[in-house]
Design a protein around this motif. Structure first.
Motif, PDB file in Angstrom:
ATOM      1  N   THR A  64       0.994  -1.113  -0.015  1.00 11.11           N
ATOM      2  CA  THR A  64       0.032  -0.113   0.105  1.00 11.11           C
ATOM      3  C   THR A  64       0.775   1.163  -0.074  1.00 11.11           C
ATOM      4  N   LYS A 132      -6.920   4.379   2.399  1.00 11.34           N
ATOM      5  CA  LYS A 132      -6.112   3.689   3.078  1.00 11.34           C
ATOM      6  C   LYS A 132      -5.466   4.567   4.148  1.00 11.34           C
ATOM      7  N   ALA A 272      -4.245  -1.587   5.636  1.00 11.83           N
ATOM      8  CA  ALA A 272      -4.202  -0.125   5.678  1.00 11.83           C
ATOM      9  C   ALA A 272      -2.924   0.316   6.731  1.00 11.83           C
TER      10      ALA A 272
END
Length: 331
Positions: A64, A132, A272
């Motif tokens: 991410t 996120k 996340a």
């Protein structure tokens, strides 16, 4: 030239990882130390080991951070963007550590990436930042606060007829496990953010394809975070462990157990990069509020909230200034 720049970025990323460790050491052990469940040095050793182990448990958050926040240009210009982001995050980490404020190293890094990208006229993936970062940043402290309060209320009801001294002794033992779980969650979350930045640097430098995390990157990030954790962040530890509320072992256990659950859920289920600092702080506030509202030192909590709000924009500003200072390197 690109190889030398990549090496510099990796070294600076590990410096950030180290500051992340000593800045956030308090997240895992402040409650256990303040309730005397663990001696300070013992707690730091335990936290360092569990951080090291936690770093090997997954790479979803790293992906991410590496590909979901900004799109850095290829070559030297992209490496300067990544380097500037790290410098901005380090500056904010050191500043908040100096003042004993438990701000988020995670959000400092995100802010640094955004600020450096904007300064370079690069691309920020705002949908990724919103989904996120921003939404979890708002939701996770609320969940931590409410869930910790509910867990504490349940514990108070379960042990309402038990002898207080006996309950305290039992929860001091239980805090050893909850503090270890918290440290494991910190390693799982925070080491991955540095991994993501290192892989981003490798990709824009042309030394790596895709965003799969090489084993040596995991090892370096885990080692730097663990070493920083062992160095300890005593200034922030005093804030979390004593200045917000006078914790007892049951409340310390409830806060740590709740925060750990939130960290694992967001890492494995949502990939996340949430803030371990915000999660444990909100959990401490939640368990404190079950005692009585006046038991929480809301003035201290307000100062922490201000630091939370300022972290992303101030780290972004620091990174933008760093980019403008470093920009002559790519002219």
């Amino acid at each position: 030239m690109e190889l030398a720049a990549v090496i510099v970025v990796i070294v600076v990323a590990l410096v950030f990882d180290y500051t992340n460790g000593f800045h956030d050491a308090a997240n895992a052990i402040a409650t256990s130390v303040s309730t005397r469940a663990l001696a300070p040095r013992t707690a730091l050793i335990m936290a360092a080991v569990m951080n090291l182990i936690g770093a090997f448990l997954g790479t979803e958050v790293a992906s991410t951070v590496g590909k979901g926040i900004i799109e850095a240009p290829q070559g030297l210009s992209g490496l300067v963007v990544v380097l500037s982001a790290l410098v901005g995050a380090i500056i904010w980490n050191l500043l908040t550590w100096w003042f004993g404020l438990p701000s988020s190293s995670s959000h400092a890094l995100i802010g640094g990436l955004v600020g450096a990208a904007l300064a370079s006229a690069g691309t920020v993936q705002w949908s990724g930042v919103l989904e996120k970062v921003v939404i979890p940043m708002v939701v996770s402290p609320i969940v931590g606060f409410v869930l910790a309060a509910l867990v504490m209320i349940a514990l108070l009801w379960i042990f309402k007829d038990a002898r207080p001294s006996r309950v305290s002794r039992g929860f001091r033992v239980a805090q050893t496990l909850s503090a270890a779980a918290m440290a494991l969650g910190h390693g799982l979350q925070d080491a991955q953010k540095t991994m993501g930045v290192i892989v981003l640097a490798l990709v824009v430098g042309g030394f790596h394809q895709g965003f799969e995390i090489p084993w040596w990157v995991v090892l370096l990030a885990a080692g730097a975070l663990s070493a920083g954790t062992y160095a300890g962040g005593w200034r922030i530890m005093r804030t979390l462990g004593r200045r917000i509320i006078d914790l007892d072992p049951p409340r310390g256990f409830a806060a740590e157990a709740t925060a750990s659950a939130v960290l694992y859920t967001t890492a494995f289920a949502f990939a996340a990069p949430i803030s371990t600092t915000q999660t444990i702080t909100s959990a401490i506030l939640g368990v404190g509020a079950t005692k009585r509202l006046s038991a929480v030192r809301w003035g201290v909590a307000g100062n922490i909230l201000v630091a939370w709000v300022l972290t992303i924009p101030m780290a972004a500003l620091s990174a933008a200034l760093a980019f403008w200072a470093l920009h002559p390197l790519i002219d």
